[in-house]
Design an enzyme around this catalytic site. Structure first.
Site, mmCIF file in Angstrom:
data_model
loop_
_atom_site.group_PDB
_atom_site.id
_atom_site.type_symbol
_atom_site.label_atom_id
_atom_site.label_comp_id
_atom_site.label_asym_id
_atom_site.label_seq_id
_atom_site.Cartn_x
_atom_site.Cartn_y
_atom_site.Cartn_z
ATOM 1 N N HIS A 70 -9.703 0.757 4.740
ATOM 2 C CA HIS A 70 -8.312 1.065 5.547
ATOM 3 C C HIS A 70 -8.702 2.195 6.776
ATOM 4 C CE1 HIS A 70 -4.434 2.421 6.028
ATOM 5 N NE2 HIS A 70 -3.866 1.310 5.575
ATOM 6 N N GLY A 92 2.894 -0.842 4.574
ATOM 7 C CA GLY A 92 3.083 0.398 3.947
ATOM 8 C C GLY A 92 4.231 1.103 3.772
ATOM 9 N N GLY A 93 5.081 1.736 4.820
ATOM 10 C CA GLY A 93 6.229 2.367 4.563
ATOM 11 C C GLY A 93 7.304 1.414 4.115
ATOM 12 N N SER A 120 3.338 -1.660 10.468
ATOM 13 C CA SER A 120 4.792 -1.703 11.041
ATOM 14 C C SER A 120 5.521 -2.967 10.508
ATOM 15 C CB SER A 120 5.113 -1.361 12.418
ATOM 16 O OG SER A 120 4.594 -0.178 12.363
ATOM 17 N N ASN A 164 0.946 -1.270 0.041
ATOM 18 C CA ASN A 164 -0.036 0.149 -0.130
ATOM 19 C C ASN A 164 0.871 1.241 -0.034
ATOM 20 O OD1 ASN A 164 -1.898 2.013 0.269
ATOM 21 N ND2 ASN A 164 -2.364 1.377 2.490
ATOM 22 N N TRP A 165 1.056 1.774 -1.121
ATOM 23 C CA TRP A 165 2.009 2.957 -1.377
ATOM 24 C C TRP A 165 1.456 4.169 -0.692
ATOM 25 C CZ3 TRP A 165 3.856 1.556 -6.927
ATOM 26 C CH2 TRP A 165 4.785 0.560 -6.898
ATOM 27 N N GLU A 190 -5.272 -4.943 10.477
ATOM 28 C CA GLU A 190 -4.396 -3.831 10.842
ATOM 29 C C GLU A 190 -4.560 -3.136 11.805
ATOM 30 O OE1 GLU A 190 -2.074 -2.479 6.797
ATOM 31 O OE2 GLU A 190 -4.230 -1.594 6.718
ATOM 32 N N GLY A 213 2.231 2.693 10.753
ATOM 33 C CA GLY A 213 3.028 3.844 10.641
ATOM 34 C C GLY A 213 3.595 4.143 11.929
ATOM 35 N N GLU A 216 -6.959 4.432 7.552
ATOM 36 C CA GLU A 216 -6.874 5.976 7.185
ATOM 37 C C GLU A 216 -8.249 6.394 6.483
ATOM 38 O OE1 GLU A 216 -3.203 5.272 5.389
ATOM 39 O OE2 GLU A 216 -2.286 4.808 7.424
#
Ligand code: 13P
Length: 241
Positions: free
Chosen positions: A88, A222-223, A201, A7-8, A160, A166, A90
Protein backbone atom coordinates in the site's frame (compact mmCIF):
# COMPACT_ATOMS: atom_id res chain seq x y z
CA UNK A 1 -20.46 -9.21 -9.31
CA UNK A 2 -17.28 -7.30 -8.50
CA UNK A 3 -14.99 -7.24 -5.46
CA UNK A 4 -15.41 -4.49 -2.89
CA UNK A 5 -12.52 -4.27 -0.44
CA UNK A 6 -12.69 -1.98 2.60
CA UNK A 7 -9.35 -0.70 3.91
CA UNK A 8 -10.24 0.76 7.28
CA UNK A 9 -6.63 1.93 7.84
CA UNK A 10 -6.02 3.27 11.41
CA UNK A 11 -9.70 4.04 11.95
CA UNK A 12 -12.62 2.73 13.99
CA UNK A 13 -12.73 1.19 17.47
CA UNK A 14 -13.90 -2.23 18.55
CA UNK A 15 -17.53 -1.14 18.92
CA UNK A 16 -17.77 0.73 15.63
CA UNK A 17 -15.89 -1.96 13.65
CA UNK A 18 -18.03 -4.75 15.07
CA UNK A 19 -21.18 -2.70 14.46
CA UNK A 20 -20.23 -2.04 10.84
CA UNK A 21 -19.28 -5.67 10.21
CA UNK A 22 -22.54 -6.87 11.80
CA UNK A 23 -24.63 -4.70 9.50
CA UNK A 24 -22.73 -5.91 6.44
CA UNK A 25 -23.25 -9.48 7.57
CA UNK A 26 -26.97 -8.96 8.17
CA UNK A 27 -27.22 -7.75 4.54
CA UNK A 28 -25.56 -10.90 3.21
CA UNK A 29 -22.67 -8.93 1.72
CA UNK A 30 -19.35 -10.46 0.70
CA UNK A 31 -16.86 -7.59 0.94
CA UNK A 32 -13.23 -7.98 1.92
CA UNK A 33 -12.59 -6.18 5.24
CA UNK A 34 -9.16 -4.91 6.33
CA UNK A 35 -9.41 -3.71 9.96
CA UNK A 36 -6.46 -2.55 12.08
CA UNK A 37 -4.67 -5.35 13.98
CA UNK A 38 -6.51 -5.04 17.34
CA UNK A 39 -9.86 -5.19 15.55
CA UNK A 40 -9.15 -8.40 13.64
CA UNK A 41 -10.34 -10.89 16.25
CA UNK A 42 -13.58 -9.12 17.21
CA UNK A 43 -14.44 -8.61 13.54
CA UNK A 44 -13.53 -12.25 12.77
CA UNK A 45 -16.00 -13.39 15.43
CA UNK A 46 -18.79 -11.31 13.91
CA UNK A 47 -18.24 -12.41 10.32
CA UNK A 48 -17.50 -16.11 10.91
CA UNK A 49 -19.50 -18.27 8.52
CA UNK A 50 -20.59 -15.28 6.38
CA UNK A 51 -19.51 -14.24 2.90
CA UNK A 52 -17.36 -11.43 4.34
CA UNK A 53 -13.62 -12.05 4.16
CA UNK A 54 -11.08 -10.82 6.70
CA UNK A 55 -7.72 -9.32 5.81
CA UNK A 56 -4.87 -7.53 7.57
CA UNK A 57 -3.24 -4.30 6.44
CA UNK A 58 0.33 -5.55 6.75
CA UNK A 59 2.41 -8.63 7.61
CA UNK A 60 5.91 -9.07 8.94
CA UNK A 61 8.49 -10.50 6.54
CA UNK A 62 9.73 -12.59 9.50
CA UNK A 63 8.37 -15.71 11.14
CA UNK A 64 7.28 -15.68 14.79
CA UNK A 65 10.08 -14.51 17.03
CA UNK A 66 11.82 -11.54 18.62
CA UNK A 67 10.49 -8.77 16.36
CA UNK A 68 8.91 -6.16 18.63
CA UNK A 69 5.93 -4.44 17.10
CA UNK A 70 5.63 -6.84 14.16
CA UNK A 71 2.77 -9.23 13.46
CA UNK A 72 3.49 -12.56 11.79
CA UNK A 73 1.53 -14.27 9.08
CA UNK A 74 0.90 -17.16 11.46
CA UNK A 75 -0.68 -14.75 13.95
CA UNK A 76 -2.84 -13.25 11.22
CA UNK A 77 -4.06 -16.68 10.17
CA UNK A 78 -4.74 -17.47 13.81
CA UNK A 79 -6.79 -14.27 14.10
CA UNK A 80 -8.96 -15.41 11.20
CA UNK A 81 -7.34 -13.58 8.30
CA UNK A 82 -7.40 -14.99 4.80
CA UNK A 83 -5.94 -11.92 3.09
CA UNK A 84 -3.25 -9.31 3.58
CA UNK A 85 -2.54 -5.98 1.85
CA UNK A 86 1.04 -5.60 0.63
CA UNK A 87 2.64 -2.55 -0.97
CA UNK A 88 0.00 0.00 0.00
CA UNK A 89 1.28 3.49 -0.78
CA UNK A 90 1.02 4.46 2.88
CA UNK A 91 3.55 1.70 3.58
CA UNK A 92 5.70 2.46 0.53
CA UNK A 93 5.83 6.21 1.11
CA UNK A 94 5.11 6.52 4.85
CA UNK A 95 7.43 3.68 5.90
CA UNK A 96 9.92 3.48 3.06
CA UNK A 97 8.90 -0.03 2.03
CA UNK A 98 10.59 -0.94 -1.23
CA UNK A 99 10.84 -3.82 -3.68
CA UNK A 100 13.09 -6.26 -1.72
CA UNK A 101 11.02 -5.97 1.47
CA UNK A 102 7.75 -6.23 -0.42
CA UNK A 103 8.93 -9.38 -2.19
CA UNK A 104 9.82 -10.89 1.20
CA UNK A 105 6.37 -10.01 2.53
CA UNK A 106 4.65 -11.48 -0.52
CA UNK A 107 6.63 -14.70 -0.13
CA UNK A 108 6.09 -14.89 3.64
CA UNK A 109 2.34 -14.36 3.29
CA UNK A 110 2.14 -17.06 0.63
CA UNK A 111 4.15 -19.43 2.82
CA UNK A 112 1.62 -18.96 5.65
CA UNK A 113 -1.30 -19.60 3.31
CA UNK A 114 -2.46 -15.99 3.27
CA UNK A 115 -3.76 -14.56 0.01
CA UNK A 116 -2.27 -11.20 -0.92
CA UNK A 117 -3.67 -7.99 -2.36
CA UNK A 118 -0.70 -6.26 -3.95
CA UNK A 119 -1.01 -2.47 -4.34
CA UNK A 120 0.71 -0.28 -6.91
CA UNK A 121 0.37 3.37 -7.90
CA UNK A 122 2.31 6.43 -8.97
CA UNK A 123 2.69 9.79 -7.20
CA UNK A 124 1.54 13.07 -8.74
CA UNK A 125 5.08 14.21 -9.69
CA UNK A 126 5.64 10.82 -11.34
CA UNK A 127 2.41 11.19 -13.34
CA UNK A 128 3.22 14.78 -14.27
CA UNK A 129 6.64 13.67 -15.49
CA UNK A 130 4.96 11.11 -17.77
CA UNK A 131 6.40 8.24 -15.72
CA UNK A 132 3.19 6.73 -14.33
CA UNK A 133 3.30 3.63 -16.49
CA UNK A 134 7.01 3.03 -15.89
CA UNK A 135 6.65 3.38 -12.11
CA UNK A 136 3.64 1.11 -11.90
CA UNK A 137 5.33 -1.40 -14.22
CA UNK A 138 8.40 -1.44 -11.94
CA UNK A 139 6.23 -1.92 -8.84
CA UNK A 140 4.42 -4.78 -10.53
CA UNK A 141 7.84 -6.31 -11.19
CA UNK A 142 7.96 -7.50 -7.55
CA UNK A 143 5.44 -10.17 -8.54
CA UNK A 144 7.85 -11.54 -11.15
CA UNK A 145 10.11 -12.62 -8.26
CA UNK A 146 7.49 -15.06 -7.00
CA UNK A 147 7.35 -18.76 -7.73
CA UNK A 148 4.27 -20.15 -9.44
CA UNK A 149 2.81 -21.32 -6.14
CA UNK A 150 3.46 -17.90 -4.56
CA UNK A 151 1.85 -16.19 -7.56
CA UNK A 152 -1.19 -18.39 -7.04
CA UNK A 153 -1.62 -16.77 -3.61
CA UNK A 154 -2.09 -13.29 -5.13
CA UNK A 155 -5.83 -12.66 -4.79
CA UNK A 156 -5.84 -9.25 -6.51
CA UNK A 157 -3.70 -6.37 -7.69
CA UNK A 158 -4.93 -2.90 -6.70
CA UNK A 159 -4.07 0.20 -8.72
CA UNK A 160 -4.17 3.13 -6.33
CA UNK A 161 -2.71 6.36 -7.74
CA UNK A 162 -1.16 8.10 -4.73
CA UNK A 163 -2.58 11.47 -5.80
CA UNK A 164 -6.10 10.03 -5.59
CA UNK A 165 -5.81 8.50 -2.11
CA UNK A 166 -7.74 10.47 0.48
CA UNK A 167 -7.78 13.56 -1.72
CA UNK A 168 -11.35 13.40 -3.03
CA UNK A 169 -9.88 13.46 -6.54
CA UNK A 170 -10.35 10.01 -8.07
CA UNK A 171 -8.71 8.88 -11.30
CA UNK A 172 -11.09 9.41 -14.19
CA UNK A 173 -12.63 6.23 -15.57
CA UNK A 174 -10.41 6.72 -18.65
CA UNK A 175 -7.25 6.99 -16.53
CA UNK A 176 -8.24 3.91 -14.54
CA UNK A 177 -9.00 2.02 -17.75
CA UNK A 178 -5.66 2.97 -19.32
CA UNK A 179 -3.61 1.77 -16.35
CA UNK A 180 -5.70 -1.34 -15.76
CA UNK A 181 -5.34 -2.39 -19.41
CA UNK A 182 -1.57 -2.06 -19.03
CA UNK A 183 -1.59 -4.04 -15.77
CA UNK A 184 -3.70 -6.76 -17.38
CA UNK A 185 -1.16 -7.11 -20.22
CA UNK A 186 1.82 -7.21 -17.85
CA UNK A 187 0.15 -9.76 -15.59
CA UNK A 188 -0.68 -11.94 -18.56
CA UNK A 189 2.98 -11.89 -19.57
CA UNK A 190 3.77 -13.16 -16.04
CA UNK A 191 1.19 -15.91 -16.45
CA UNK A 192 -1.09 -14.35 -13.85
CA UNK A 193 -4.81 -13.93 -14.12
CA UNK A 194 -5.92 -12.01 -11.03
CA UNK A 195 -8.69 -9.45 -10.54
CA UNK A 196 -7.66 -5.80 -10.78
CA UNK A 197 -9.04 -3.37 -8.21
CA UNK A 198 -9.08 0.42 -8.44
CA UNK A 199 -8.56 2.50 -5.28
CA UNK A 200 -8.35 6.22 -4.57
CA UNK A 201 -11.30 8.41 -3.51
CA UNK A 202 -13.89 5.82 -4.45
CA UNK A 203 -17.36 7.06 -3.42
CA UNK A 204 -20.93 5.97 -4.08
CA UNK A 205 -21.08 8.68 -6.79
CA UNK A 206 -18.14 7.35 -8.85
CA UNK A 207 -18.22 3.61 -8.10
CA UNK A 208 -20.52 2.73 -10.99
CA UNK A 209 -18.56 4.58 -13.68
CA UNK A 210 -15.24 3.16 -12.47
CA UNK A 211 -16.65 -0.38 -12.41
CA UNK A 212 -18.01 0.10 -15.92
CA UNK A 213 -14.43 0.05 -17.23
CA UNK A 214 -13.55 -3.32 -18.78
CA UNK A 215 -10.50 -4.08 -16.62
CA UNK A 216 -11.81 -2.69 -13.31
CA UNK A 217 -12.94 -5.83 -11.51
CA UNK A 218 -13.34 -4.32 -8.08
CA UNK A 219 -12.69 -1.38 -5.79
CA UNK A 220 -10.41 -0.81 -2.80
CA UNK A 221 -12.14 1.76 -0.65
CA UNK A 222 -10.66 3.81 2.20
CA UNK A 223 -12.63 6.72 3.67
CA UNK A 224 -15.99 5.76 2.16
CA UNK A 225 -15.73 2.28 3.70
CA UNK A 226 -15.95 3.61 7.25
CA UNK A 227 -19.67 4.39 7.13
CA UNK A 228 -22.24 1.70 6.52
CA UNK A 229 -24.35 3.79 4.11
CA UNK A 230 -21.52 4.69 1.76
CA UNK A 231 -19.93 1.23 1.79
CA UNK A 232 -23.30 -0.42 1.19
CA UNK A 233 -24.00 1.98 -1.69
CA UNK A 234 -20.63 1.15 -3.29
CA UNK A 235 -21.28 -2.55 -2.81
CA UNK A 236 -24.71 -2.17 -4.41
CA UNK A 237 -23.02 -0.54 -7.42
CA UNK A 238 -20.64 -3.51 -7.57
CA UNK A 239 -23.51 -5.98 -7.45
CA UNK A 240 -25.14 -4.22 -10.39
CA UNK A 241 -21.94 -3.87 -12.45
P1 13P B 1 -9.50 6.60 0.01
O1 13P B 1 -10.66 5.81 -0.53
O2 13P B 1 -9.76 7.21 1.35
O3 13P B 1 -8.98 7.57 -1.01
O4 13P B 1 -8.31 5.54 0.27
C1 13P B 1 -7.98 4.65 -0.74
C2 13P B 1 -7.04 3.65 -0.20
O5 13P B 1 -5.92 3.94 0.12
C3 13P B 1 -7.54 2.27 -0.03
O6 13P B 1 -6.49 1.39 0.23
Amino acid sequence: MRIVAANWKMNLRCKSAVGLASRLRADGRSCWLFPAFPLLVPVAQVIAGSGLVLGAQDVSPEQDGAFTGEVSGEQLKDAGCELVLIGHSERRHGHGERHPLLVRKLKRAAECGLKTVYCVGETLPERQAGRAETVVGEQLGSLAKLSDSEKAQVAAVAYEPVWAIGTGENATPAQAHEMHALLRQSLERMGMKVPLLYGGSVKPENAGELLAQPHVEGLLVGGASLEYESLAAIDNAAREA
